[in-house]
Scaffold this active site. Sequence first.
Site, PDB file in Angstrom:
ATOM      1  N   LYS A 114     -17.066 -41.447   5.928  1.00 20.30           N
ATOM      2  CA  LYS A 114     -17.334 -42.038   7.245  1.00 20.30           C
ATOM      3  C   LYS A 114     -18.842 -42.105   7.513  1.00 20.30           C
ATOM      4  O   LYS A 114     -19.300 -43.030   8.179  1.00 20.30           O
ATOM      5  CB  LYS A 114     -16.649 -41.240   8.368  1.00 20.30           C
ATOM      6  CG  LYS A 114     -15.141 -41.233   8.282  1.00 20.30           C
ATOM      7  CD  LYS A 114     -14.505 -42.469   8.914  1.00 20.30           C
ATOM      8  CE  LYS A 114     -13.004 -42.483   8.675  1.00 20.30           C
ATOM      9  NZ  LYS A 114     -12.342 -43.744   8.799  1.00 20.30           N
ATOM     10  N   LYS A 196      -8.405 -46.816  -0.489  1.00 16.68           N
ATOM     11  CA  LYS A 196      -7.247 -46.537   0.365  1.00 16.68           C
ATOM     12  C   LYS A 196      -7.022 -47.645   1.392  1.00 16.68           C
ATOM     13  O   LYS A 196      -7.975 -48.158   1.959  1.00 16.68           O
ATOM     14  CB  LYS A 196      -7.538 -45.200   1.077  1.00 16.68           C
ATOM     15  CG  LYS A 196      -6.438 -44.658   1.931  1.00 16.68           C
ATOM     16  CD  LYS A 196      -6.859 -43.344   2.593  1.00 16.68           C
ATOM     17  CE  LYS A 196      -7.372 -43.591   3.970  1.00 16.68           C
ATOM     18  NZ  LYS A 196      -6.969 -42.895   5.104  1.00 16.68           N
ATOM     19  N   LYS A 199      -6.695 -48.286   8.355  1.00 17.67           N
ATOM     20  CA  LYS A 199      -6.465 -49.088   9.552  1.00 17.67           C
ATOM     21  C   LYS A 199      -7.735 -49.505  10.260  1.00 17.67           C
ATOM     22  O   LYS A 199      -7.708 -50.419  11.060  1.00 17.67           O
ATOM     23  CB  LYS A 199      -5.526 -48.362  10.508  1.00 17.67           C
ATOM     24  CG  LYS A 199      -6.078 -47.102  11.123  1.00 17.67           C
ATOM     25  CD  LYS A 199      -5.076 -46.583  12.144  1.00 17.67           C
ATOM     26  CE  LYS A 199      -4.864 -45.096  12.038  1.00 17.67           C
ATOM     27  NZ  LYS A 199      -6.091 -44.311  12.201  1.00 17.67           N
TER      28      LYS A 199
HETATM   29  P1  ATP Z   1      -9.177 -44.666   9.706  1.00 16.73           P
HETATM   30  O1  ATP Z   1      -9.366 -45.907   8.926  1.00 16.73           O
HETATM   31  O2  ATP Z   1      -9.403 -44.817  11.178  1.00 16.73           O
HETATM   32  O3  ATP Z   1      -9.903 -43.485   9.146  1.00 16.73           O
HETATM   33  P2  ATP Z   1      -6.701 -44.293   8.380  1.00 16.73           P
HETATM   34  O4  ATP Z   1      -6.070 -45.607   8.190  1.00 16.73           O
HETATM   35  O5  ATP Z   1      -7.362 -43.668   7.220  1.00 16.73           O
HETATM   36  O6  ATP Z   1      -7.657 -44.317   9.621  1.00 16.73           O
HETATM   37  P3  ATP Z   1      -5.579 -41.954   9.498  1.00 16.73           P
HETATM   38  O7  ATP Z   1      -5.463 -41.934  10.974  1.00 16.73           O
HETATM   39  O8  ATP Z   1      -6.737 -41.231   8.902  1.00 16.73           O
HETATM   40  O9  ATP Z   1      -5.537 -43.393   8.920  1.00 16.73           O
HETATM   41  O10 ATP Z   1      -4.261 -41.375   8.852  1.00 16.73           O
HETATM   42  C1  ATP Z   1      -3.030 -41.194   9.474  1.00 16.73           C
HETATM   43  C2  ATP Z   1      -2.085 -40.507   8.536  1.00 16.73           C
HETATM   44  O11 ATP Z   1      -1.644 -41.451   7.573  1.00 16.73           O
HETATM   45  C3  ATP Z   1      -2.718 -39.386   7.735  1.00 16.73           C
HETATM   46  O12 ATP Z   1      -1.747 -38.386   7.518  1.00 16.73           O
HETATM   47  C4  ATP Z   1      -3.114 -40.033   6.461  1.00 16.73           C
HETATM   48  O13 ATP Z   1      -3.152 -39.122   5.408  1.00 16.73           O
HETATM   49  C5  ATP Z   1      -2.020 -41.061   6.285  1.00 16.73           C
HETATM   50  N1  ATP Z   1      -2.528 -42.249   5.611  1.00 16.73           N
HETATM   51  C6  ATP Z   1      -3.477 -43.092   6.092  1.00 16.73           C
HETATM   52  N2  ATP Z   1      -3.715 -44.072   5.224  1.00 16.73           N
HETATM   53  C7  ATP Z   1      -2.898 -43.847   4.190  1.00 16.73           C
HETATM   54  C8  ATP Z   1      -2.665 -44.526   2.971  1.00 16.73           C
HETATM   55  N3  ATP Z   1      -3.343 -45.611   2.658  1.00 16.73           N
HETATM   56  N4  ATP Z   1      -1.742 -44.029   2.138  1.00 16.73           N
HETATM   57  C9  ATP Z   1      -1.029 -42.937   2.449  1.00 16.73           C
HETATM   58  N5  ATP Z   1      -1.201 -42.243   3.573  1.00 16.73           N
HETATM   59  C10 ATP Z   1      -2.122 -42.681   4.435  1.00 16.73           C
END
Ligand code: ATP
Length: 332
Positions: A114, A196, A199
């Site tokens: 980040k 990854k 969102k």
């Molecule tokens: P941001 O982009 O705002 O950091 P993010 O998409 O990475 O958000 P998080 O809010 O960090 O999502 O994650 C929510 C939950 O979903 C966490 O438990 C995370 O481990 C899981 N998660 C998020 N993205 C993935 C992914 N691509 N594959 C599997 N699990 C995921």
Amino acid sequence: MEQKGIMLSGIKPSGELTLGSYLGAIKNWAERADQFECYYFMADLHAITVRQKPADLRRRTLEQLAQYIACGLDPERNTLFIQSHVPQHAELGWVLNCYAMFGELSRMTQFKDKSAKNADNINGGLFTYPSLMAADILLYQPDYVPVGEDQKQHVELTRTIARRFNNLYGEVFKMPEPYVPKVGARIMSLTDPTSKMSKSEDADTGRVCLMDRPEDIMRAFKRAVTDSENTIRFDRENKPGISNLMTIYSAATGRSYEEITREFDGRGYGVFKTAVGESVVELLRPIREQSERLLADKGYLESVYRAGAEKAGHIANKTLRKVYKKVGFVAR
Ligand code: ATP
Ligand code: LTN
């Protein structure tokens, strides 16, 4: 009566929930409601570690609640709440900051990622994010914390902080275990299968959101990056695109990688991508439709998050009072 185990998790309302959030986390939550006492929240305090537009944050927090319910989290059987409604999170977060080491916080992969992505806003909250997350968890004394692979490191640090605190003051916190799904723990971007699916990235075809329309989902899968070999087999290293699609298809249909390889033997990538797209359309359809229905009833959503905060606050307060006493604060 036998005491149920406790499960807890949260997601930041920092963007639209994706297929990754669902397969990596929420799907796992919904499957466990019978065996565990469950707490799930919208991590709005964590969301502001990256700059958010206030109106978007407010809207997304409610959308996320509707989506939790639509994904199968029945509010009668799960405590659903908004993190900022339970002030004990911020309060214990401060205390735990004093038991988390600078070196430990500096080593967190998410902080490094980040920081690289938000070089103009590497704020204190981003750095101490894991102590607040440790507070989220430890307040409820959970047995398991269901998360995707990327959050395992934060749960490990939570254990380190809890152990340090317990060594100083006696058994205050229970040791939580991360609970990571076997299939779907790490869903990758469709356009860059080495990173990854996330969102908060710019919307492009690389991610699929829970509220996406069928035609958008199909388009995203048709454009998914693959390779030039034209055989469908699981090999994350050399075939990250196809392996990612296999993971998604497996999570959506319950089929094993061997079965998928057999099913699509000699049938080409085009056919496979269409099949994966269709499986995801069907997986997400009821979730989208139910979310839309729930979002039209703001009164109901309000009653859910109010009841959730009340119940969560009660438990959180008990733990916080214990902590305050242990560290030597004068009781009010
Ligand atoms: P941001 O982009 O705002 O950091 P993010 O998409 O990475 O958000 P998080 O809010 O960090 O999502 O994650 C929510 C939950 O979903 C966490 O438990 C995370 O481990 C899981 N998660 C998020 N993205 C993935 C992914 N691509 N594959 C599997 N699990 C995921
Ligand atoms: N850091 C997590 C969200 C999160 C969380 C938590 C997950 C905040 N507090 C407590 C589990 C338990 C993320 O980025 N997905």
